[in-house]
Design a protein around this motif. Structure first.
Motif, short mmCIF file in Angstrom:
data_model
loop_
_atom_site.label_atom_id
_atom_site.label_comp_id
_atom_site.label_asym_id
_atom_site.label_seq_id
_atom_site.Cartn_x
_atom_site.Cartn_y
_atom_site.Cartn_z
N LEU A 1 34.40 115.26 -19.16
CA LEU A 1 35.28 114.14 -18.80
C LEU A 1 36.72 114.47 -19.16
O LEU A 1 37.65 114.24 -18.37
CB LEU A 1 34.82 112.87 -19.51
CG LEU A 1 35.69 111.62 -19.26
CD1 LEU A 1 35.71 111.27 -17.78
CD2 LEU A 1 35.18 110.44 -20.07
N LEU A 2 36.93 115.01 -20.36
CA LEU A 2 38.27 115.40 -20.78
C LEU A 2 38.82 116.52 -19.90
O LEU A 2 40.02 116.53 -19.58
CB LEU A 2 38.26 115.82 -22.25
CG LEU A 2 37.99 114.70 -23.26
CD1 LEU A 2 37.85 115.27 -24.67
CD2 LEU A 2 39.09 113.66 -23.23
N SER B 1 43.04 116.90 -13.41
CA SER B 1 43.74 115.92 -12.57
C SER B 1 45.20 115.80 -12.97
O SER B 1 46.10 115.75 -12.12
CB SER B 1 43.04 114.56 -12.65
OG SER B 1 41.78 114.60 -12.04
N TYR B 2 45.44 115.75 -14.27
CA TYR B 2 46.81 115.64 -14.77
C TYR B 2 47.64 116.85 -14.37
O TYR B 2 48.79 116.72 -13.94
CB TYR B 2 46.79 115.48 -16.29
CG TYR B 2 48.15 115.43 -16.92
CD1 TYR B 2 48.91 114.25 -16.90
CD2 TYR B 2 48.70 116.56 -17.54
CE1 TYR B 2 50.17 114.21 -17.47
CE2 TYR B 2 49.96 116.52 -18.12
CZ TYR B 2 50.69 115.35 -18.08
OH TYR B 2 51.94 115.31 -18.65
N SER B 3 47.05 118.05 -14.51
CA SER B 3 47.80 119.28 -14.24
C SER B 3 48.09 119.48 -12.76
O SER B 3 49.02 120.19 -12.39
CB SER B 3 47.04 120.50 -14.78
OG SER B 3 45.84 120.70 -14.06
N MET C 1 39.20 108.53 -7.74
CA MET C 1 37.94 109.08 -7.26
C MET C 1 37.93 110.60 -7.39
O MET C 1 36.88 111.20 -7.64
CB MET C 1 37.71 108.67 -5.81
CG MET C 1 36.34 109.07 -5.27
SD MET C 1 34.97 108.42 -6.27
CE MET C 1 35.12 106.66 -5.92
N HIS C 2 39.10 111.23 -7.26
CA HIS C 2 39.20 112.67 -7.45
C HIS C 2 38.74 113.06 -8.86
O HIS C 2 37.97 114.01 -9.03
CB HIS C 2 40.64 113.13 -7.21
CG HIS C 2 40.87 114.57 -7.55
ND1 HIS C 2 40.55 115.60 -6.68
CD2 HIS C 2 41.37 115.16 -8.68
CE1 HIS C 2 40.86 116.75 -7.25
NE2 HIS C 2 41.36 116.52 -8.45
N THR C 3 39.20 112.32 -9.86
CA THR C 3 38.84 112.62 -11.24
C THR C 3 37.34 112.39 -11.47
O THR C 3 36.68 113.18 -12.14
CB THR C 3 39.65 111.74 -12.20
OG1 THR C 3 41.04 111.98 -12.00
CG2 THR C 3 39.29 112.06 -13.65
#
Length: 243
Positions: A100-101, A107-109, A117-119
């Motif tokens: 999850l992390l 996603s952040y990068s 939904m992508h995450t």
């Protein structure tokens, strides 16, 4: 007056006893000054064991009284037995938490919203990939556990050896963005059979089984976690077709 203890532990060029190091650390954390007595050869270790009529090292002495090995030392300080005891959700909890992390981090990068939904799909894909690795570590042990509850594997035993590779393929395919017509059917197939199998074994037949989701040598109980893994696969397959 400082508390003191004497510790005899094996320290040779070939082997440093991990339990000796843990005993030393535990004693220090409990405020003891440790008189460390390394046994630097097999001959010295054998002579010590014969002299004190013990079969193993390390051995701790407090107030000239032999306490024993690392497990005995933990008991002396009223600490629980070391390691995981009985059934546990720790392995799968660790996997879910880290993946999850990782999904958040990826996603952040890449500029995607953290809660999107992508995450979620990235989390599902990463989780499936790590769980596949856990199974592939020892296919034989995994198959021995898996065929006791998976309805298709009971009929076709070789499926138990193919399953982790299919799970890994779905994980890689989702991350790579392969065509849904290639990846989704496999995800739906293995997830659907898996979900039905778990529901039958656990919730209908009321069987108490170990889950093969993190490998055949785990003590994770079959039930909600394995069902969640399979529902993830079904949801991922449906989403790939919708997308």
């Amino acid at each position: 007056m400082a508390k003191s203890a004497t510790l005899y532990r094996m320290v040779t060029n070939e082997h440093i006893c991990p339990f000796g190091l843990k005993s030393k650390d535990l004693l220090k954390r409990k405020g003891y000054k440790v008189d460390d007595k390394p046994l630097t050869s097999r001959e010295e270790t054998n002579a010590f064991q014969q002299k004190h009529n013990v079969d193993t090292t390390p051995q701790t002495f407090i107030d000239n009284k032999r306490i024993g090995g690392y497990d005995d030392l933990r008991a002396y300080f009223n600490k629980s037995e070391p390691g995981q005891q009985g059934t546990t959700y720790t392995p799968v909890t660790a996997i879910f938490a880290v993946t999850l992390l990782l999904a958040f981090a990826f996603s952040y990068s890449t500029g995607f919203a953290l809660f999107s939904m992508h995450t979620i799909m990235l989390f599902v894909a990463l989780t499936m990939g790590v769980l596949a690795i856990q199974k592939l570590r020892d296919l034989y042990s995994f198959s021995n556990s898996f065929i006791t509850y998976d309805l298709f594997a009971m009929k076709v035993v070789r499926y138990a050896y193919v399953y982790p590779f299919l799970e890994a393929f779905v994980s890689i395919g989702m991350i790579a963005g392969l065509s849904a017509y290639i990846v989704a059917p496999i995800s739906l197939f293995i997830g659907g059979i898996g979900a039905v199998s778990v529901i039958k074994a656990v919730y209908i037949d009321k069987r108490e089984l170990k889950c093969a989701c993190v490998g055949g040598d785990s003590n994770v109980p079959l039930g909600f976690i394995s069902l969640t893994e399979n529902l993830f696969m079904i949801a991922a397959g449906v989403w790939m077709f919708i997308k």
